[in-house]
Design a protein around this motif. Structure first.
Motif, mmCIF file in Angstrom:
data_model
loop_
_atom_site.group_PDB
_atom_site.id
_atom_site.type_symbol
_atom_site.label_atom_id
_atom_site.label_comp_id
_atom_site.label_asym_id
_atom_site.label_seq_id
_atom_site.Cartn_x
_atom_site.Cartn_y
_atom_site.Cartn_z
ATOM 1 N N LEU A 183 6.609 -8.349 -3.208
ATOM 2 C CA LEU A 183 7.711 -7.338 -3.969
ATOM 3 C C LEU A 183 7.548 -7.403 -5.394
ATOM 4 O O LEU A 183 7.247 -6.789 -6.437
ATOM 5 C CB LEU A 183 9.043 -7.486 -3.579
ATOM 6 N N GLN A 184 7.170 -8.815 -5.813
ATOM 7 C CA GLN A 184 7.558 -9.125 -7.646
ATOM 8 C C GLN A 184 6.541 -8.689 -8.281
ATOM 9 O O GLN A 184 6.254 -8.815 -9.213
ATOM 10 C CB GLN A 184 8.067 -10.616 -7.949
ATOM 11 N N VAL A 185 5.398 -9.080 -7.543
ATOM 12 C CA VAL A 185 4.308 -8.154 -7.701
ATOM 13 C C VAL A 185 3.776 -7.086 -8.000
ATOM 14 O O VAL A 185 3.811 -6.757 -8.693
ATOM 15 C CB VAL A 185 3.042 -9.246 -7.290
ATOM 16 N N VAL A 186 4.134 -6.327 -6.908
ATOM 17 C CA VAL A 186 4.293 -5.176 -6.931
ATOM 18 C C VAL A 186 4.737 -3.860 -8.025
ATOM 19 O O VAL A 186 4.636 -3.277 -8.266
ATOM 20 C CB VAL A 186 4.350 -3.838 -5.290
ATOM 21 N N ILE A 187 6.368 -4.710 -8.191
ATOM 22 C CA ILE A 187 7.199 -4.191 -9.423
ATOM 23 C C ILE A 187 6.488 -4.613 -10.407
ATOM 24 O O ILE A 187 6.694 -3.701 -11.695
ATOM 25 C CB ILE A 187 8.506 -4.712 -8.922
ATOM 26 N N LYS A 188 5.872 -5.625 -10.761
ATOM 27 C CA LYS A 188 5.123 -5.932 -12.078
ATOM 28 C C LYS A 188 4.176 -5.005 -12.329
ATOM 29 O O LYS A 188 3.941 -4.303 -13.345
ATOM 30 C CB LYS A 188 4.675 -7.444 -12.207
ATOM 31 N N ILE A 189 3.200 -4.745 -10.971
ATOM 32 C CA ILE A 189 2.363 -3.634 -11.227
ATOM 33 C C ILE A 189 2.942 -2.415 -11.570
ATOM 34 O O ILE A 189 2.027 -1.560 -13.058
ATOM 35 C CB ILE A 189 1.051 -3.530 -10.262
ATOM 36 N N VAL A 190 3.588 -2.335 -10.977
ATOM 37 C CA VAL A 190 4.298 -0.042 -10.928
ATOM 38 C C VAL A 190 4.443 -0.363 -12.778
ATOM 39 O O VAL A 190 4.347 0.891 -12.865
ATOM 40 C CB VAL A 190 5.709 -0.284 -10.269
ATOM 41 N N VAL A 191 5.916 -1.387 -12.805
ATOM 42 C CA VAL A 191 6.074 -1.286 -14.515
ATOM 43 C C VAL A 191 4.934 -0.690 -14.904
ATOM 44 O O VAL A 191 5.515 -0.247 -16.647
ATOM 45 C CB VAL A 191 7.190 -2.522 -14.544
ATOM 46 N N SER A 192 4.274 -2.001 -15.120
ATOM 47 C CA SER A 192 3.124 -2.563 -15.979
ATOM 48 C C SER A 192 2.118 -0.647 -16.438
ATOM 49 O O SER A 192 1.973 -0.250 -17.371
ATOM 50 C CB SER A 192 1.776 -3.305 -15.730
ATOM 51 N N MET A 220 0.866 -1.588 0.147
ATOM 52 C CA MET A 220 -0.279 0.043 0.088
ATOM 53 C C MET A 220 1.137 1.286 -0.736
ATOM 54 O O MET A 220 0.689 2.205 -0.190
ATOM 55 C CB MET A 220 -0.645 -0.222 1.118
ATOM 56 N N PHE A 221 1.971 0.919 0.470
ATOM 57 C CA PHE A 221 2.938 2.088 1.087
ATOM 58 C C PHE A 221 3.539 2.829 -0.136
ATOM 59 O O PHE A 221 4.328 3.467 -0.213
ATOM 60 C CB PHE A 221 3.857 2.570 2.202
ATOM 61 N N PHE A 222 4.330 1.672 -1.047
ATOM 62 C CA PHE A 222 5.004 1.712 -1.983
ATOM 63 C C PHE A 222 3.588 2.150 -2.975
ATOM 64 O O PHE A 222 4.603 3.057 -4.189
ATOM 65 C CB PHE A 222 5.311 0.560 -2.922
ATOM 66 N N PHE A 223 2.937 1.487 -3.581
ATOM 67 C CA PHE A 223 2.165 2.704 -4.175
ATOM 68 C C PHE A 223 1.464 3.778 -4.161
ATOM 69 O O PHE A 223 1.629 4.218 -4.969
ATOM 70 C CB PHE A 223 0.522 1.419 -3.906
ATOM 71 N N LEU A 224 1.682 4.627 -2.270
ATOM 72 C CA LEU A 224 0.996 6.030 -2.086
ATOM 73 C C LEU A 224 2.589 6.348 -2.736
ATOM 74 O O LEU A 224 2.618 7.800 -3.125
ATOM 75 C CB LEU A 224 1.562 5.239 -0.631
ATOM 76 N N ALA A 225 3.584 5.543 -2.442
ATOM 77 C CA ALA A 225 4.727 6.918 -2.807
ATOM 78 C C ALA A 225 4.835 6.920 -4.050
ATOM 79 O O ALA A 225 5.660 7.800 -4.971
ATOM 80 C CB ALA A 225 6.364 5.347 -2.544
ATOM 81 N N MET A 226 4.442 5.596 -4.958
ATOM 82 C CA MET A 226 4.383 6.267 -5.794
ATOM 83 C C MET A 226 3.096 7.553 -6.376
ATOM 84 O O MET A 226 3.544 7.947 -7.578
ATOM 85 C CB MET A 226 3.786 4.845 -7.476
ATOM 86 N N LEU A 227 2.335 7.085 -5.721
ATOM 87 C CA LEU A 227 0.551 8.045 -6.522
ATOM 88 C C LEU A 227 1.483 9.050 -5.611
ATOM 89 O O LEU A 227 1.624 10.747 -6.126
ATOM 90 C CB LEU A 227 -0.172 8.667 -4.963
ATOM 91 N N ALA A 228 2.768 9.786 -4.606
ATOM 92 C CA ALA A 228 3.394 10.762 -3.919
ATOM 93 C C ALA A 228 4.651 11.755 -5.673
ATOM 94 O O ALA A 228 4.698 12.709 -5.661
ATOM 95 C CB ALA A 228 4.329 10.903 -2.986
ATOM 96 N N THR A 229 5.635 10.926 -5.857
ATOM 97 C CA THR A 229 6.225 10.677 -7.009
ATOM 98 C C THR A 229 5.128 11.689 -8.221
ATOM 99 O O THR A 229 5.755 12.438 -9.087
ATOM 100 C CB THR A 229 7.023 9.567 -7.380
ATOM 101 N N THR A 230 4.587 10.803 -8.536
ATOM 102 C CA THR A 230 3.046 10.887 -10.344
ATOM 103 C C THR A 230 3.169 12.909 -9.614
ATOM 104 O O THR A 230 2.807 13.896 -10.474
ATOM 105 C CB THR A 230 2.099 9.826 -10.197
ATOM 106 N N ASP A 231 2.049 13.257 -8.106
ATOM 107 C CA ASP A 231 1.587 14.069 -8.008
ATOM 108 C C ASP A 231 2.919 15.783 -7.782
ATOM 109 O O ASP A 231 2.536 16.215 -8.264
ATOM 110 C CB ASP A 231 1.146 14.446 -6.478
#
Length: 313
Positions: free
Chosen positions: A138-147, A59-70
């Motif tokens: 972690l592998q699944v999260v990385i795949k989601i982020v890359v996709s 959840m916080f990895f996705f939140l970090a990505m949201l903060a970066t995009t914002d």
């Protein structure tokens, strides 16, 4: 030489907010303040997630990505605004305009996909709590982020080439504070029907699919929550989704209003639409860290701990 300059113009002119020129010096102040808050908030959020091992969860990895995009979204558009409104620096190069246009639309599509991924995260956490760590590895999260990044890149990249192919032999004055696809394409005297078709319908359909899948995930979440026997367990499960729902509403509601106003609100003054468009790229990036800081106990605790440690040093 004339034809070459049409297809490769040196620059465009961003006029700012037409009709409100005498208020430009005042209008720039709230946008600068909100931008500073967005930068500080998102950078603080990224720092907390990076240094605190307890926040190294999907959840916080996705939140970090949201903060970066914002951060990218607000930085792509806002810094040009005060130089335009205060210093009269209205010129932007053609390549700079294309770059700004790409990152503006790219950030929007990435944000939408991240909110979908966060909805999937909440669905797994509530509907399959015992299998959460085995499903979202972690592998699944990385795949989601890359996709997410790859999908958004290839959806928005054609916008750049669709604009680059157009001749700009007439006016090069953009009645806006930043470059966006259709606004730039409308300056061309050539047929821009493909720009309108692709630039509007493809991103909108992409975001619409994200909204539908997010709604489906929350349908399953609500069904699972109301099947819980304990009232306390229901409240706890719903509270974990509160911040995500708030961010979804802050992101999609003004976006829907802006799209509908541009397509059907022909009586809405242009300066109102431009002001709203600027608030849209500044306010959500500034409020997202506040929402997660207030409604997410882990972040709230780490934030208080961080500043309490600094005071004792």
């Amino acid at each position: 030489m004339y034809n070459l300059s049409c297809y490769n113009p040196r620059s465009f002119i961003l006029v700012g907010i037409p009709g409100l020129e005498r208020f430009h010096s005042w209008i720039g102040i709230p946008f600068c303040v909100i931008y500073v808050l967005a930068v500080v908030g998102n950078c603080t959020l990224l720092y907390l997630i990076a240094v605190e091992h307890s926040l190294h969860e999907p959840m916080f990895f996705f939140l970090a990505m949201l903060a970066t995009t914002d951060f990218i979204l607000s930085t792509d558009t806002v810094p040009k605004l005060p130089s335009n409104l205060w210093l009269g620096s209205q010129e932007i190069t053609f390549s700079g305009c294309l770059t700004q246009m790409f990152f503006l639309h790219f950030s929007f599509v990435v944000d939408s996909a991240i909110l979908l991924a966060m909805g999937f995260d909440r669905y797994v956490a509530i509907c399959f709590p015992l299998r959460y760590t085995t499903i979202l590895t972690l592998q699944v999260v990385i795949k989601i982020v890359v996709s997410i990044i790859v999908r958004s890149f290839f959806i928005i990249l054609p916008d750049v080439f669709l604009v680059k192919r157009l001749p700009f032999c007439g006016t090069r004055i953009i009645p806006h504070t930043y470059c966006e696809h259709i606004g730039v394409a409308q300056l061309s005297s050539a047929d821009i029907s493909i720009n309108i078709w692709y630039g509007f319908f493809v991103p909108v359909m992409t975001v619409a699919s994200d909204v539908i899948f997010t709604a489906v995930s929350y349908t399953f979440i609500l069904r699972a929550v109301f099947q819980l026997s304990s009232q306390g367990a229901r409240q706890k499960a719903l509270s974990t989704c509160g911040s995500h729902v708030c961010v979804i509403l802050m992101f999609y509601t003004p976006a829907a209003f802006s799209i509908l106003a541009h397509r059907f609100g022909h009586s809405v003054p242009r300066n109102v639409l431009i002001l709203f468009a600027n608030f849209y790229v500044t306010i959500p990036p500034a409020l997202n860290p506040v929402v997660y800081g207030v409604k997410t106990k882990q972040i709230q605790d780490k934030f208080i701990l961080l500043f309490s440690l600094k005071k004792t040093q």
